[in-house]
Design a protein around this motif. Sequence first.
Motif, PDB file in Angstrom:
ATOM      1  N   ALA A 174     -94.027  10.616  34.592  1.00  0.00           N
ATOM      2  CA  ALA A 174     -95.026  11.134  33.657  1.00  0.00           C
ATOM      3  C   ALA A 174     -94.551  10.960  32.235  1.00  0.00           C
ATOM      4  N   MET A 175     -95.511  10.901  31.338  1.00  0.00           N
ATOM      5  CA  MET A 175     -95.186  10.861  29.913  1.00  0.00           C
ATOM      6  C   MET A 175     -96.271  11.586  29.141  1.00  0.00           C
ATOM      7  N   ARG A 176     -95.909  11.997  27.947  1.00  0.00           N
ATOM      8  CA  ARG A 176     -96.872  12.494  26.978  1.00  0.00           C
ATOM      9  C   ARG A 176     -97.161  11.380  25.996  1.00  0.00           C
ATOM     10  N   ARG A 177     -98.437  11.177  25.693  1.00  0.00           N
ATOM     11  CA  ARG A 177     -98.830  10.206  24.671  1.00  0.00           C
ATOM     12  C   ARG A 177     -99.252  11.000  23.431  1.00  0.00           C
TER      13      ARG A 177
ATOM     14  N   THR B 183     -88.891   6.434  31.225  1.00  0.00           N
ATOM     15  CA  THR B 183     -88.457   6.915  32.532  1.00  0.00           C
ATOM     16  C   THR B 183     -87.374   6.001  33.076  1.00  0.00           C
TER      17      THR B 183
ATOM     18  N   CYS C 251     -94.958   7.279  23.078  1.00  0.00           N
ATOM     19  CA  CYS C 251     -94.703   7.767  24.431  1.00  0.00           C
ATOM     20  C   CYS C 251     -93.456   8.639  24.453  1.00  0.00           C
ATOM     21  N   GLU C 252     -93.577   9.795  25.089  1.00  0.00           N
ATOM     22  CA  GLU C 252     -92.459  10.711  25.250  1.00  0.00           C
ATOM     23  C   GLU C 252     -92.338  11.096  26.716  1.00  0.00           C
TER      24      GLU C 252
ATOM     25  N   TRP D 293    -101.412  13.510  28.833  1.00  0.00           N
ATOM     26  CA  TRP D 293    -100.414  13.070  29.798  1.00  0.00           C
ATOM     27  C   TRP D 293    -100.898  11.827  30.535  1.00  0.00           C
TER      28      TRP D 293
ATOM     29  N   PHE E 298    -102.080  15.304  22.016  1.00  0.00           N
ATOM     30  CA  PHE E 298    -101.406  14.558  23.065  1.00  0.00           C
ATOM     31  C   PHE E 298    -102.211  14.627  24.356  1.00  0.00           C
TER      32      PHE E 298
ATOM     33  N   LEU F  67     -99.173  19.584  37.303  1.00  0.00           N
ATOM     34  CA  LEU F  67     -99.458  18.242  36.792  1.00  0.00           C
ATOM     35  C   LEU F  67     -99.388  17.219  37.927  1.00  0.00           C
TER      36      LEU F  67
ATOM     37  N   ALA G 248     -92.135  13.339  29.983  1.00  0.00           N
ATOM     38  CA  ALA G 248     -92.752  14.627  30.289  1.00  0.00           C
ATOM     39  C   ALA G 248     -92.258  15.117  31.639  1.00  0.00           C
ATOM     40  N   GLU G 249     -92.125  16.424  31.756  1.00  0.00           N
ATOM     41  CA  GLU G 249     -91.711  17.019  33.024  1.00  0.00           C
ATOM     42  C   GLU G 249     -92.859  16.959  34.018  1.00  0.00           C
TER      43      GLU G 249
END
Length: 355
Positions: free
Chosen positions: A234-237, A310, A253-254, A222, A220, A262, A256-257
């Motif tokens: 933000a997201m994680r790919r 988001t 896509c998820e 970011w 993954f 970050l 992300a904090e």
Amino acid sequence: MMLTRNGAKTGVEPEAHSTAQPRPAHAGLRIAIMTDETGWHTARLKKAFRARGAEARCVDLADCRIDTTWQPHGLALPGFGRTLPDAVFVRGIAGGTFEQVTLRLGILHALRESGVPVYNDARAIERSVDKSMTSFLLHRAGVPTPATWATESAAFAQRVLMREAAAGRQVVLKPLFGSQGHGLKRLGARRGVLAPLPSLARYQQVAYLQRYVTGERPGFDWRVLVIGGRAVAAMRRVGGKGWIHNFAQGAVCEPAELDAPLAQTAVLAAAALGLDYAGVDLIPDPDDAARPLVLEVNGVAAWRGLQSVTPLDIATALADDLLDRKLAATPRQAGEQAAGSAVAGLPGDVRERLA
């Protein structure tokens, strides 16, 4: 907003862009959205500007021209007659020959010189689209990023590859210009055998090499969106094509904090390139969990994948930042100011003829 390396302010304040807050109207303002294609992004931008009372229309830079007979400012933009827009939002610049791209960027430079706020302006886009300059500016600003080499010498590039392989590392060969994960090639020893550097013909005879970073949590990266000096989403790919995690390459896509390291790193990266808004791609640093590494900074960032994870209305946040921060720095409407400045600089007899 001033930022310090010690994390005094990271800008993690997405609620500041909430659509529930009252926003001043900007009736009568005309915004040019520079794009070579219309669709999901431009529709959302137009809607966001319309909600603020501003009229936005899409313009292809390829249809604009520098025309010194076009009084008073020498720029002709379709749909704006002999006036200039109050502001410009750069959503896309079509590829083309070196001369075509130079002219299109020249139009953006000319708009800025004419007093029109350009979001992002040509200087910042040039820095972000050239991966070698991005790496240089990140390094100079102290933003953590993998070791990088950019050269026209295939022999030097081969030596870099050999040194990295001898240390048990791999490198990634990337096109100097490009996005969405196209053209990336991972190089290194396989089964103890080091393959030679591929031909650079496909890469326009330029080798841009970046050290490949591995860690305990591969699979993954970011994407952090920075708007007006604040990290807002933000997201994680996750997944994609092998080790390439772009949304366009099939990554999932998820959410992300946006923790402080970050957010702060992404904000510093955008500031290093002078970007009003930016999509910053980061990966974990296997040697320092509190210090993510910046891979790339996108100055004409898409956000469809990020919007899916988001609650922030990204188009509204972008429109708000352009109108409330970028445009607010201009004392009068940019088109009127630019035209007035141009006329004021002409000889008296010429001004009289134009009056």
